[in-house]
Design an enzyme around this catalytic site. Structure first.
Site: not given
Length: 491
Positions: A284, A385
């Site tokens: 992340c 992302e």
């Protein structure tokens, strides 16, 4: 008969009420590693009932901190004794290189020990007020906590959530990713053996849209903690509004790694590789946007590409492998789709960009470490992302432009700055809208320090004393030191 890994509810190993199962896949070769129970909402409800009873009726909420610490130290010791077994199983299930899984197990052990120690430390305040009163503030456990973790760090994320919750005196209903439940199942076997009371820690296996949704929506769960994508985090928030749950979310990122011309060149290259390609880029906080000062852009990129092409990709259990497969065929295709999107948007590939189909690797979900240049801020590969080994490179002219580019996404999880000018490094870091930052490093994580982001990267913090406090309620207590009739109303 093939063994089916079961769920752990109220101190018992049980199958799913509906009798369903799911195969767990090794991403290195697509073979079946195990078959597990596939739970649903009704299994969550059983677990919640057990957790609620254990907290309110069986006395876990008033268990002395010293006893909670004893159990957690015992859990840490048990995990440490089986560290290599856990690391190999993590590599088989997740795909990461064995050396990374070994670090994860070691970090998980340290996390349990940190919170075991914290359980017995002071957690209150006292105040002198104007009246003849003694005012206290105490922290108490929240109650039943639902916890949902992703597939990229299965065991470590379990430790990050279970350790503070149990140390603070809560009970737990825990859901691992349906893709990577195996080390968590083994962890709950240790929880059982060390003697946690029935109902204190419960494990429910199953998909996010069933088990995860019920955890978020169930009215008898007092807090939900989730780590995963921002889109799913929004769904968790919506479901949690029914009973206004306490909530903490650690969500996505598109984090900048800023390289100034005065940085230690080789150190910056080395840390840049680690920032994006560790754990296959399935991190992340990955430094997935590389911002390079114009004057060293070409030189830095040449060296970076040279080093990237040397990364050894393969099954995580093989010797000297530095990067393993992606977690699943679905995720592999998602990453490959982003690579194709980058090409269509006009970015230029200078390294990688393909699925690896050589020899036995064609059976697994392997993709080459990938670098894009000639990007622009509005490109989706720059803004979204990807969660894989894909690095996008941007140029900047000066400090102001670096900060502007760095902050130009919806995310704010992490960021790094490389420079030998200490004042500049701190100046830039303080301008980054991100919760986790490094100067002349990237990705080191410490149990003692808070972990979480700004903007759409989440709510709340994990780790450190901040992570402990996320699992407590604050209560004010006022003690009248001179009790007597108040006389406010006439007799």
């Amino acid at each position: 008969m093939e063994r089916i890994e079961k769920m752990y509810i109220d101190g018992q190993w049980v199958p799913a009420l509906a009798g369903k199962t799911r195969d767990v896949i090794n991403p290195a070769d697509a073979s079946v590693l195990a078959t597990i129970a596939e739970g649903a909402a009704e299994d969550v409800q059983l677990a919640v009932a057990a957790a609620k009873r254990a907290f309110y009726e069986d006395g876990w909420m008033v268990t002395p901190p010293s006893e909670r610490a004893r159990l957690m130290f015992a859990l840490a010791d048990s995990l440490e004794k089986r560290a290599e077994e856990f690391a190999k199983l993590e590599t088989q299930n997740n795909g990461k290189a064995l050396r990374e899984a070994q670090c994860d197990v070691s970090d998980a052990v340290a996390c349990f020990r940190y919170y075991a120690g914290l359980a017995t430390k002071p957690h209150g305040q006292t105040y002198d007020v104007a009246d003849p009163m003694q005012t206290l503030v105490v922290r108490e456990p929240i109650g039943v906590c639902g916890q949902i973790v992703p597939w990229n760090y299965p065991l470590l994320m379990a430790a990050w959530k279970l350790a503070p919750a149990l140390a603070a005196g809560n009970t737990v209903v825990f859901k691992p990713s349906e893709l990577t439940p195996l080390t968590v199942i083994r962890l709950f076997e240790l929880i059982d053996v060390v003697g946690y009371p029935k109902g204190v820690a419960n494990l429910v296996l199953g998909a996010g849209d069933t088990v995860g949704h019920e955890i978020a929506a169930n009215f008898d769960i007092d807090k939900v903690a989730f780590t995963g994508g921002t889109k799913t985090g929004r769904s968790i928030m919506m479901a949690a509004t029914g009973n206004i749950k306490n909530i903490s979310l650690e969500l996505g990122g598109k984090s900048p790694n800023i390289i100034f011309a005065d940085a230690d060149f080789e150190a910056a290259v080395d840390w840049t590789l680690f920032a994006i390609f560790v754990n296959q880029g399935e991190v992340c906080s990955a430094g997935s946007r590389l911002l390079i000062e114009e004057s060293i852009h070409d030189q830095f990129l040449e060296r970076l590409v040279e080093r990237t092409k040397q990364i050894k990709v393969g099954p995580g259990l093989e010797e000297d492998v530095e990067m393993g497969p992606l977690i699943s065929e679905t995720h592999l295709n998602r990453v490959l789709d982003y690579i194709e999107l980058g090409k269509k948007e006009g970015a230029r590939l200078v390294c990688g960009g393909n699925r690896i189909l050589e020899g036995d690797l064609e059976k697994g979900y392997f993709v080459e470490p990938t670098i894009f240049i000639d990007t622009s801020p509005e490109m989706r590969i720059v803004q979204e992302e990807i969660f894989g080994p894909v690095l996008v490179v941007q140029k900047f002219k000066d400090e102001q432009e670096a900060v502007s580019l760095a902050n130009n996404t919806i995310y704010g999880l992490a960021g790094g700055v490389f420079t030998q000018d200490g004042a500049k490094g701190l100046r830039v870091i303080k301008k980054l809208r991100a919760g986790i930052t490094w100067i002349n490093a990237y990705n080191p994580t410490y149990n003692e320090a808070p972990w979480g982001g700004y903007k759409q990267s989440g709510l709340g913090r994990e780790l450190g004393t901040f992570g402990f406090e996320e699992y407590t309620e604050v209560k004010q207590i006022n003690i009248n030191l001179e009790p007597s009739p108040l006389g406010w109303f006439k007799e």
